[in-house]
Enzyme design. Structure first.
Site: not given
Lengths: 434, 434
Positions: A259, A262, A327-328, A361, A420
């Site tokens: 990670q 990235h 996230e992961h 991934d 209504h």
């Protein structure tokens, strides 16, 4: 050096809270520039798009050259080596198989009042996929966005990918082909998002836009939201690894680095119940950083945002993980399923030491577009649901209206919405007529 | 007078396109004011909230008076007449039963490569429900937001409702009680949204905020999105009725007025295959408008945004309906199910002449929070899904990693993400060791 924390430290709560709330990204304020670009594309269509493409991508286009032709795609795709073609095909097949299982069921039933109720799912008509250009032009992202759209039944699938200086990534075109993209345009940035949202002479508008992008693309997606649907605006990537001492420190180190490489703003955190193991992993990270190609990026991420947290036991690890809502989440422990039971918030869980996050991934099958920045507390990764919408159904019979209609009249009265009530009462009056 | 269009008119396409794109709402630009309010609440918590409440709601509060006590709720609820209590209870029960069927399934399977894959759904921990004060304080909206949250399994359910001059609607409190709201605060506006998103000394923060509100509330929801999840930002209400000549014009007239009376910006459209019937409905609308309590609002909506469209046949009606993508769609035709098969975009469909849309507002069971402004092309009404999020699961065995891992290594190489590849390769190397 990453941060080292232990739940037995006196200042743990303060430092953990700081870790949770630390700002990792200074998003440049491009909102005004993006507003101008969108207005220009709305007003002038293709002419605006081609001018902006010349300016930002150094690519002179005429409207008839915006679309990448079938021949160009075939030619580029033919250059892809067989190993890469096979790998991408396997990935597409596995992602397709996983997402096919996500298709939700329609429902219809008649209840005890005699009302027939239900819902029906349908696909959006047209979806647009944004793909970044240059280095961040990832074929895997094309699959992760386009395959779910196709599985959902989207009829028209458009892709925009900038071609800086005219260059397109053949693997991106192959991924588009494998996942059934119908139209590819060599345009990017806010102008591409605007073109897909509002349409131009050449590009018909779409109903939903997904895919990653830089600050301009993100701001444009925010602005066109409402006119079209959008997916999430993703922040920098994150991984949390919970590992016991029965792991090879080097495996965990490369998982953390996968990670960190990235983005300098990415965040990698290790939680372990063994402080000695934690130090060993940090040492293994340092060793790998000596030779890693992207060591400048990965090293900065690990130094600025990395953390090694020592806990008393794995139950404590789960509690901290749920506060992070990663996230992961990798569970490199002996009983990953038992630990996973305690996890309430995570985008994706990777179970056991034979499941490095990178499998997810590319090739595992689940989507790699996942909620970042603690948003797994309230949101999910990309799925077929992002390309579907539900229509609810209701059908009353005279008898069921007689049964439940009077309550509607009462509630309409409470809310001072006379018409209504009248719309129900007019029908009840007919039923009550002798 | 509403617009009259016919698909046989020479200028039909131009006029229909204008109808589709007409702007019905000038949202005031309150974004700067809202940004300041949110910053103030983040910085000063309760003190900011109470000051803003004094200013906007003319209500002097101390922090210990922000929460509406159980005794206050009991006292207010005791004043609700039995007919209204029974009607609201029936509505809550029916909405609960409908939404319970929406709960999605978890999944887990092992594929032919030996990889175990799946997903798991979980509820958000805490949800906040915004309820407008004053005239638009609708108990039915409380049910439509709170019941799905409870069904989804949200553990903590918070409600904020402003009490202008100290006044709260007893029916709103009863609806909160019936749907299991845990905490009620008498605050409103952007300050309430900020308090729920960021927390104050008195109000713990939530993870998701839903519910309707004025321009300030809408702007605040947009601003806190990301920090928390939000539901859609709803625009003015709309109804499309497709009716053949075998209907009582008065029934269709009150159905059209039941949306028109909401708001001067609401839009009611009739599509019919019989021009004479269309004129009869318009005459019936005029007749009802003479006595309707909310005739000023309903009349303005019908005059400015109402339309009667004559089509050649019902197939043409379905095609036009799909271009409109209405929030509410009534099919008052002999074979509503057959016509519904042709509908691809609508928030909710009401089948047959015994199903006035108002049934769906109160008592049918489906949610009345639905996509407006043509967003049914890409989005759905509120449901239990809005309070759930999905975690994907993957577990590799050594054998499955050996089967699919090499493809991941290849793709990581293509994307120049070395550590991604190393995290898989390190494990494959162990497997390949003699």
């Amino acid at each position: 050096m990453p941060q080292f924390l232990a739940t037995t430290d006196a200042d743990f709560e303060t430092r953990f809270q700081a870790l949770l709330t630390m700002k990792r990204e200074d998003a440049p304020d491009v909102d005004e520039a993006v507003a101008a670009i969108i207005a220009d594309v709305r007003a002038r269509g293709d002419a605006a798009v081609t001018e902006l493409t010349a300016r930002f991508d150094r690519l002179e286009l005429t409207p008839d050259r915006m679309r990448v032709t079938e021949d160009e795609i075939e030619e580029a795709v033919a250059r892809v080596p067989e190993a890469e073609r096979d790998a991408l095909t396997l990935a597409a097949d596995r992602i397709r198989a996983y997402h096919a299982r996500q298709m939700p069921e329609d429902a219809r039933w008649t209840d005890e009042a005699g009302a027939t109720l239900g819902w029906r799912w349908g696909a959006v008509d047209a979806a647009g996929l944004y793909v970044p250009g240059g280095l961040a032009s990832y074929p895997s992202s094309v699959l992760m966005n386009a395959v779910p759209a196709r599985v959902a039944g989207v009829r028209r699938l458009v892709m925009c990918v900038p071609a800086p200086d005219g260059v397109l990534n053949p693997l991106v075109l192959l991924a588009a082909q494998l996942s059934g993209v119908d139209e590819v345009y060599r345009i990017g940035g806010a102008q591409a998002v605007a073109a897909m949202a509002y349409g131009t002479e050449t590009i018909a508008s779409v109903d939903k836009i997904t895919g990653p992008g830089n600050a301009y693309v993100a701001a444009a997606k925010r602005r066109v939201f409402g006119r079209v649907g959008i997916d999430m605006i993703a922040g920098p990537s994150e991984i949390l690894v919970i590992a016991d001492a029965e792991n090879d420190p080097d495996w965990i180190a490369v998982d953390l680095l996968s990670q960190a490489e990235h983005d300098e703003s990415a965040q990698s955190i290790l939680i372990t119940d063994d402080a000695v193991f934690g130090r060993a992993v940090a040492a293994a990270v340092d060793a790998r950083l000596e030779t890693l190609e992207r060591r400048a990026i990965a090293g900065a991420s690990w130094r600025d945002f990395g953390a090694v947290v020592t806990v008393r036991d794995l139950t404590e690890a789960a509690t901290l993980s749920n506060r992070i809502a990663p996230e992961h989440l990798e569970l490199a422990v002996a009983e990953p399923d038992a630990l996973a039971e305690r996890i309430t918030h995570a985008g994706a869980i990777f179970l056991g030491q034979w499941t490095p996050e990178a499998i997810g991934d590319y090739i595992g099958g689940p989507n790699h577009v996942l909620p970042t920045a603690r948003s797994a507390r309230f949101s999910s990764g990309l799925s077929v649901m992002d390309f579907l919408k539900r229509t609810t159904l209701a059908r009353m019979t005279p008898e069921s209206l007689r049964a439940i209609g009077p309550a509607a009249v009462t509630l309409a009265g409470s809310e001072s919405l006379e018409a209504h009530g009248l719309s129900v009462q007019a029908r009840l009056d007919r039923l009550n007529r002798p």
